[in-house]
Design an enzyme around this catalytic site. Sequence first.
Site, PDB file in Angstrom:
ATOM      1  N   GLU A   1       0.832  -1.192   0.000  1.00  0.00           N
ATOM      2  CA  GLU A   1       0.000   0.000   0.000  1.00  0.00           C
ATOM      3  C   GLU A   1       0.869   1.246   0.000  1.00  0.00           C
ATOM      4  O   GLU A   1       1.784   1.381   0.819  1.00  0.00           O
ATOM      5  CB  GLU A   1      -0.918   0.031   1.228  1.00  0.00           C
ATOM      6  N   CYS A   2       0.598   2.161  -0.896  1.00  0.00           N
ATOM      7  CA  CYS A   2       1.181   3.500  -0.957  1.00  0.00           C
ATOM      8  C   CYS A   2       2.704   3.474  -0.935  1.00  0.00           C
ATOM      9  O   CYS A   2       3.330   3.203  -1.946  1.00  0.00           O
ATOM     10  CB  CYS A   2       0.611   4.373   0.159  1.00  0.00           C
ATOM     11  N   GLY A   3       3.343   3.704   0.212  1.00  0.00           N
ATOM     12  CA  GLY A   3       4.792   3.643   0.273  1.00  0.00           C
ATOM     13  C   GLY A   3       5.324   2.297  -0.157  1.00  0.00           C
ATOM     14  O   GLY A   3       6.391   2.202  -0.781  1.00  0.00           O
TER      15      GLY A   3
ATOM     16  N   PHE B   1      -1.421  -1.144  -4.022  1.00  0.00           N
ATOM     17  CA  PHE B   1      -2.391  -0.047  -4.075  1.00  0.00           C
ATOM     18  C   PHE B   1      -1.756   1.268  -3.637  1.00  0.00           C
ATOM     19  O   PHE B   1      -0.900   1.291  -2.742  1.00  0.00           O
ATOM     20  CB  PHE B   1      -3.570  -0.322  -3.135  1.00  0.00           C
TER      21      PHE B   1
END
Length: 466
Positions: free
Chosen positions: A332-334, A433
Amino acid sequence: MTHYPRLVIAGTHSGVGKTTVTVALLTALKERGRCVQAFKVGPDFIDPTHHCAATGRPSRNLDGWMLGREVNRDIFARAATGADLSIVEGMMGLFDGSSAVNDIGSTAELAKQIGAPVLLVIDAAAMARSAAAMARGFANFDTGLRVAGVLFNQVGSEGHYRLLKDAVEAETDLTVVGYVKPDPSVTVPDRHLGLVTALEQTSSELYHRLAAAVRDTVDLDSVEALARSAGELPWIPETASPRGRMERTVRIGLAQDSAFCFYYSDNLELLQAEGAELVPFSPIADRSLPNVDMLYLGGGYPEVHGERLATNLAMREAVRSFAERGGVIYAECGGLMYLTQAIRDFDGRSHEMVGIFPAEAVMQKSSMTLGYRTVHCSSHSFLGEPGLTVRGHEFHYSKLVPVGPLEYACSLSDTQGRPQGCDGLITGWVLAFYSHLHFASQPSVAASLVAAARCSRSRASVSTGG
């Protein structure tokens, strides 16, 4: 029906000092010998790290839009059981949420869902009687909400406080519990995604200074009395009981260091409840992966630690090899940024990353993506079948610059149902994501992730003849 002493700390607007006040009260109450459970309203990962550092207990996120009333009550009741009192830090202003015309996603909505009184924090710098008008307006705006007390921040002197207190008590029946003086030495540093995390504090000195500050100017007995004034909470006992623990059948490697530290406590517990053992590792410091069936790469600050992540070639190669062998990776993200070819930081420097996805994550100071998201599965993946929806949020300053074809497994919409593009980069058994998903918004997610990890173990056993 059960009684849980509880109090929501809300603000008139963002930046009023809610986190400073909340952490100060949490620490001071713990130093009084109280067992305090902390919560955070909304999709925030950083403030809960400070709550945990202050109380020694995991802080929980509650969110009206992502989770809904029943899930919020369930999370609250389970975590609050056994605590002397619970403190819930709000987000933004008390009535600010996902809509301008109702209270959905706001601190006010959450306070009503769990039947908690509200302590309103007012930044009183350069203010006197006007504070009474502000306090009365907030107290009377929503008759279904109980604003019970006021705490003033940025108060320059005892004389200034007396003016404020007299004004509010003359015009309202609110309890004025005290004030906090302006003091840069008790301020948590800030940066582009919010406050610096508790992991980066070198000691607990800041928290003790905060506690000392409120002990001098805040009536802690009144704060506890407000929390005890909360009524009984309607809840279904069987849903609020602690989650059962299954036998640990799979091992999930959890990236956990100053670059990867954004995780909902409930996400981790839901994975454990499905039979996962969580094995922490550091993409910054470790040279190899632990023996695991799946990797969970959460969000955080990989752009801040880009050079250290790039320098750790052994770990980057280990993650890439894990994926090439068919290992399951959820990011997720990072975590997504780490799986690209490179991260370009705010200074324009490029740091080589794992290279699973043909793209570069480019930081942009003037371009922030922020908002609640509904994730719609549009193709099959180990998250779920087409048609499955999960709720979460986006908050990032980077954008993906493709250098090759990218495949997405999901589409996004906002709180109004408007399309927001695609998400869920997928290749093989890797799914990444930009959105941070709250697994409690869709009960099947944690089970699906653990099932994918079990399949990974089975594939590995077959390939080695085990």
